[in-house]
Design a protein around this motif. Structure first.
Motif, PDB file in Angstrom:
ATOM      1  N   PHE A   1      -3.584  -2.219  25.044  1.00 18.11           N
ATOM      2  CA  PHE A   1      -2.368  -1.541  24.574  1.00 18.11           C
ATOM      3  C   PHE A   1      -2.500  -0.027  24.749  1.00 18.11           C
ATOM      4  O   PHE A   1      -1.621   0.630  25.295  1.00 18.11           O
ATOM      5  CB  PHE A   1      -2.127  -1.882  23.094  1.00 18.11           C
ATOM      6  CG  PHE A   1      -0.819  -1.385  22.562  1.00 18.11           C
ATOM      7  CD1 PHE A   1       0.301  -2.212  22.562  1.00 18.11           C
ATOM      8  CD2 PHE A   1      -0.693  -0.099  22.050  1.00 18.11           C
ATOM      9  CE1 PHE A   1       1.528  -1.757  22.075  1.00 18.11           C
ATOM     10  CE2 PHE A   1       0.524   0.362  21.565  1.00 18.11           C
ATOM     11  CZ  PHE A   1       1.632  -0.467  21.576  1.00 18.11           C
ATOM     12  N   GLY A   2      -3.626   0.515  24.299  1.00 16.73           N
ATOM     13  CA  GLY A   2      -3.837   1.964  24.324  1.00 16.73           C
ATOM     14  C   GLY A   2      -3.947   2.511  25.736  1.00 16.73           C
ATOM     15  O   GLY A   2      -3.357   3.547  26.049  1.00 16.73           O
ATOM     16  N   SER A   3      -4.682   1.816  26.600  1.00 16.99           N
ATOM     17  CA  SER A   3      -4.851   2.364  27.948  1.00 16.99           C
ATOM     18  C   SER A   3      -3.558   2.243  28.748  1.00 16.99           C
ATOM     19  O   SER A   3      -3.268   3.078  29.601  1.00 16.99           O
ATOM     20  CB  SER A   3      -6.027   1.721  28.684  1.00 16.99           C
ATOM     21  OG  SER A   3      -5.903   0.331  28.730  1.00 16.99           O
ATOM     22  N   LYS A   4      -2.748   1.223  28.468  1.00 10.94           N
ATOM     23  CA  LYS A   4      -1.443   1.115  29.131  1.00 10.94           C
ATOM     24  C   LYS A   4      -0.517   2.240  28.637  1.00 10.94           C
ATOM     25  O   LYS A   4       0.123   2.920  29.434  1.00 10.94           O
ATOM     26  CB  LYS A   4      -0.826  -0.260  28.840  1.00 10.94           C
ATOM     27  CG  LYS A   4       0.529  -0.496  29.463  1.00 10.94           C
ATOM     28  CD  LYS A   4       0.438  -0.600  30.971  1.00 10.94           C
ATOM     29  CE  LYS A   4       1.819  -0.547  31.602  1.00 10.94           C
ATOM     30  NZ  LYS A   4       1.747  -0.303  33.044  1.00 10.94           N
ATOM     31  N   LEU A   5      -0.496   2.434  27.313  1.00 11.73           N
ATOM     32  CA  LEU A   5       0.355   3.474  26.726  1.00 11.73           C
ATOM     33  C   LEU A   5      -0.054   4.864  27.214  1.00 11.73           C
ATOM     34  O   LEU A   5       0.783   5.697  27.539  1.00 11.73           O
ATOM     35  CB  LEU A   5       0.263   3.405  25.193  1.00 11.73           C
ATOM     36  CG  LEU A   5       1.165   4.341  24.391  1.00 11.73           C
ATOM     37  CD1 LEU A   5       2.628   3.959  24.574  1.00 11.73           C
ATOM     38  CD2 LEU A   5       0.803   4.300  22.900  1.00 11.73           C
ATOM     39  N   GLY A   6      -1.363   5.105  27.273  1.00 12.32           N
ATOM     40  CA  GLY A   6      -1.867   6.423  27.652  1.00 12.32           C
ATOM     41  C   GLY A   6      -2.166   6.559  29.134  1.00 12.32           C
ATOM     42  O   GLY A   6      -2.776   7.536  29.551  1.00 12.32           O
TER      43      GLY A   6
END
Lengths: 140, 146
Positions: free
Chosen positions: B97-102
């Motif tokens: 989730f975080g690496s996709k968002l960022g």
């Protein structure tokens, strides 16, 4: 061979080197990763040298490669278009760091350690794809 | 704490790191692509992205490279993750989730982004490193769950 096939073959070789680099450097060792992230415990700063080794090569080389008008097998460089530091970047990085800390695996090493045959890796990768999917759905 | 340094494997870290750096340079030079593991992997489950062949090859290569590394060197196969099932699922979810968002992870921002001196990547790397420190400290020394 057409250029798409040349890119795919290059990518396979690049993946082999990338996966081997991650495994040799210690990035697939979850204990080492969690100790790297633990300055209050038995702090193991070895993994800082992975970044030093990678950047020692990539920093100067990227500088020269990006001066070229195009890559060998494509018409243009596919560079990220975003330039602003925004909330998405910061929150994303924070959540990513939290997830990395919880298990000691980030996306590259997750794949590079798949052959170790641990069910934990499979659970992690499945959850990682779900997380990425949910994130993309929310962004759309 | 630096007294511990010699017991760790700095040579392997530097050599493995250099190999990662060389791989990123080759992909950029020949394919014009950023060697970010999450960007490449997550595009594979995005039906809007065309041109998946090279991405699949990259992931296949990464899996095989991780296998071959331990066959061809003295580096032992590491132990299995020790986190419990809840942390495995939550950790995996947040990593994705975080690496996709960022827009990137350790390889995309941490290596390739910093190598092209992208301010976003430098700030992202500092942020996820800091979050990593905080969460390991809280989970290990505070809650005692890892």
């Amino acid at each position: 061979m057409n250029s798409a096939q040349k890119v795919s073959l290059t990518s396979l070789i690049v993946g082999l080197m990338f996966g081997a680099g991650l495994a040799i450097s210690g990035m697939t060792d979850v204990t080492k990763v969690q100790n790297f992230l633990d300055p209050l415990g038995n702090w193991d700063i070895t993994l800082a040298f992975v970044m030093i080794g990678a950047l020692a090569v990539a920093l100067p080389c990227f500088h020269f490669v990006l001066k070229k008008s195009k890559p060998k097998y494509d018409d243009k460089f596919h560079m990220p278009s975003a330039t602003k530091v925004d909330k998405k970047l910061l929150i994303g990085a924070m959540l990513f760091g939290a997830g990395w800390a919880m298990v000691g695996i980030c996306p590259g090493p997750a794949f590079a350690s798949l052959s170790y045959g641990y069910w934990q890796t499979l659970v992690f990768i499945a959850a990682m794809f779900v997380g990425a999917h949910v994130s993309r759905k929310l962004l759309d | 704490m630096l007294a511990h340094l010699s017991q760790f494997n700095i040579t392997e870290a530097l050599f493995g790191g250099a190999l990662i750096g060389v791989s990123a340079v080759i992909l950029l030079l020949f394919a014009g692509r950023i060697a970010g593991a999450c960007g490449i992997a997550f595009s594979l489950i995005n039906p809007a992205v065309s041109n998946q062949g090279w991405r699949l090859m990259f992931i296949v290569g990464t899996v095989l490279g991780g296998f071959l590394a331990h066959q061809m060197t003295e580096v032992p196969v590491p132990n299995a993750p020790t986190s419990n099932l809840l942390l495995l699922i939550l950790g995996g979810f947040l990593t994705g989730f975080g690496s996709k968002l960022g827009n990137g992870c350790t390889s995309g921002h941490g290596i390739c982004g910093i190598a092209r001196l992208s301010p976003r990547s430098i700030i992202s790397t500092l942020t996820f490193m800091l979050a990593g420190f905080v969460f390991v400290i809280v989970l290990r020394h505070g809650l005692g769950v890892i």
